[in-house]
Design an enzyme around this catalytic site. Sequence first.
Site, PDB file in Angstrom:
ATOM      1  N   SER A 194       0.835  -1.213   0.000  1.00 56.78           N
ATOM      2  CA  SER A 194       0.000   0.000   0.000  1.00 56.78           C
ATOM      3  C   SER A 194       0.867   1.259   0.000  1.00 56.78           C
ATOM      4  O   SER A 194       0.481   2.281  -0.580  1.00 56.78           O
ATOM      5  CB  SER A 194      -0.977  -0.001   1.174  1.00 56.78           C
ATOM      6  N   ASN A 195       2.052   1.189   0.612  1.00 56.25           N
ATOM      7  CA  ASN A 195       2.949   2.363   0.555  1.00 56.25           C
ATOM      8  C   ASN A 195       3.478   2.578  -0.857  1.00 56.25           C
ATOM      9  O   ASN A 195       3.610   3.712  -1.305  1.00 56.25           O
ATOM     10  CB  ASN A 195       4.106   2.210   1.552  1.00 56.25           C
TER      11      ASN A 195
ATOM     12  N   LEU B 235      11.047  -7.029   4.486  1.00 53.89           N
ATOM     13  CA  LEU B 235      11.373  -7.676   5.760  1.00 53.89           C
ATOM     14  C   LEU B 235      12.769  -8.287   5.842  1.00 53.89           C
ATOM     15  O   LEU B 235      13.124  -8.896   6.849  1.00 53.89           O
ATOM     16  CB  LEU B 235      10.317  -8.731   6.083  1.00 53.89           C
ATOM     17  N   LYS B 236      13.568  -8.139   4.797  1.00 50.96           N
ATOM     18  CA  LYS B 236      14.928  -8.697   4.833  1.00 50.96           C
ATOM     19  C   LYS B 236      15.937  -7.604   5.146  1.00 50.96           C
ATOM     20  O   LYS B 236      15.783  -6.463   4.692  1.00 50.96           O
ATOM     21  CB  LYS B 236      15.283  -9.302   3.471  1.00 50.96           C
TER      22      LYS B 236
ATOM     23  N   ASN C  16      13.651   3.888   4.877  1.00 49.36           N
ATOM     24  CA  ASN C  16      12.666   2.898   5.326  1.00 49.36           C
ATOM     25  C   ASN C  16      11.545   3.648   6.030  1.00 49.36           C
ATOM     26  O   ASN C  16      11.754   4.744   6.553  1.00 49.36           O
ATOM     27  CB  ASN C  16      13.312   1.902   6.299  1.00 49.36           C
TER      28      ASN C  16
ATOM     29  N   HIS D  81       8.749   3.171   9.113  1.00 47.33           N
ATOM     30  CA  HIS D  81       8.432   2.306  10.259  1.00 47.33           C
ATOM     31  C   HIS D  81       7.169   2.847  10.939  1.00 47.33           C
ATOM     32  O   HIS D  81       7.058   4.062  11.158  1.00 47.33           O
ATOM     33  CB  HIS D  81       9.609   2.295  11.237  1.00 47.33           C
TER      34      HIS D  81
ATOM     35  N   ASP E  46      16.101  -0.705  11.747  1.00 43.55           N
ATOM     36  CA  ASP E  46      15.460   0.481  12.335  1.00 43.55           C
ATOM     37  C   ASP E  46      16.382   1.392  13.143  1.00 43.55           C
ATOM     38  O   ASP E  46      15.913   2.110  14.033  1.00 43.55           O
ATOM     39  CB  ASP E  46      14.275   0.066  13.242  1.00 43.55           C
TER      40      ASP E  46
ATOM     41  N   GLU F  75       1.354   7.114   7.110  1.00 48.52           N
ATOM     42  CA  GLU F  75       2.484   6.584   6.326  1.00 48.52           C
ATOM     43  C   GLU F  75       2.322   6.971   4.866  1.00 48.52           C
ATOM     44  O   GLU F  75       3.273   7.384   4.201  1.00 48.52           O
ATOM     45  CB  GLU F  75       2.531   5.054   6.416  1.00 48.52           C
TER      46      GLU F  75
HETATM   47  C1  GRF Z   1       3.991  -0.525   6.810  1.00 45.20           C
HETATM   48  O1  GRF Z   1       3.280  -0.444   8.015  1.00 45.20           O
HETATM   49  C2  GRF Z   1       5.400  -0.027   6.987  1.00 45.20           C
HETATM   50  O2  GRF Z   1       5.517   0.982   7.935  1.00 45.20           O
HETATM   51  C3  GRF Z   1       6.114  -1.238   7.469  1.00 45.20           C
HETATM   52  O3  GRF Z   1       5.528  -2.313   6.749  1.00 45.20           O
HETATM   53  C4  GRF Z   1       4.199  -1.969   6.388  1.00 45.20           C
HETATM   54  C5  GRF Z   1       4.070  -2.164   4.920  1.00 45.20           C
HETATM   55  O4  GRF Z   1       2.757  -2.018   4.483  1.00 45.20           O
HETATM   56  N1  GRF Z   1       7.551  -1.121   7.288  1.00 45.20           N
HETATM   57  P1  GRF Z   1       2.404  -2.009   2.950  1.00 45.20           P
HETATM   58  O5  GRF Z   1       2.934  -3.306   2.331  1.00 45.20           O
HETATM   59  O6  GRF Z   1       3.069  -0.815   2.322  1.00 45.20           O
HETATM   60  O7  GRF Z   1       0.928  -1.939   2.888  1.00 45.20           O
END
Ligand code: GRF
Length: 209
Positions: free
Chosen positions: A15-16, A92-93, A109, A111, A152, A181
């Site tokens: 979604s980001n 996640l890596k 990144n 968070h 992080d 975000e």
């Molecule tokens: C988000 O909450 C971001 O802050 C975190 O992972 C999530 C990713 O969400 N690092 P999406 O895949 O962008 O919906």
Amino acid sequence: MNPLRISVFASGTGSNLAAIQEAIDQGKLNARIVLVISNKSDAGALEIARNHKIPAQYLALENFTSVDELDQAFLNALKDHKVELIALAGYLKRLSSRLVQTYKNRILNIHPALLPSFGGTGMYGRKVHQAVLDYGCKVTGVTVHLVDEEYDTGAPVLQRCVPVQQDDTVETLAARVLEQEHKIYAVAIQLFAENRVIIQGRKVFVKSI
Ligand code: GRF
């Protein structure tokens, strides 16, 4: 100025990624997503990339004979697409030291909390929001930060607060944080697109226009 050439790395729904693309489409962000990389073959992010005709690659260790070979594939892909900035969005890596050094201060990144609280190894997804609620925090938020070799720990570029409501569940809080975000990531990337970011140690300064 030419649009900043960015690559988005994502393991999840993306979604980001979609929000960044939307900001570009709306003319709020002078950038072009030239490459999306995921370590999950079924990541929603790859689907979003394909729908927008953005080159997308699935790069995971299981398809390579060594970590070095995988690393080289990342570097080749980034070079081939002339990537200037990498935006991790739910990736996640951990990145290799070589990659971090090659793109020093050019990897961001996002968070879903106010770092350094509620970050680090294993702190992702709903676990972050659960920990915020369990602690009884009145406020949480979003951090866009530079990426170093750890999880992080890089210097913050932008942070935004999100209030915690008394009746919040993980789901309601996560949704409110995600909304922010989607706004803040494009704003942070635009600072780089405008060449307004000055990095001195852990301090990230933003030049005014
Ligand atoms: C988000 O909450 C971001 O802050 C975190 O992972 C999530 C990713 O969400 N690092 P999406 O895949 O962008 O919906």
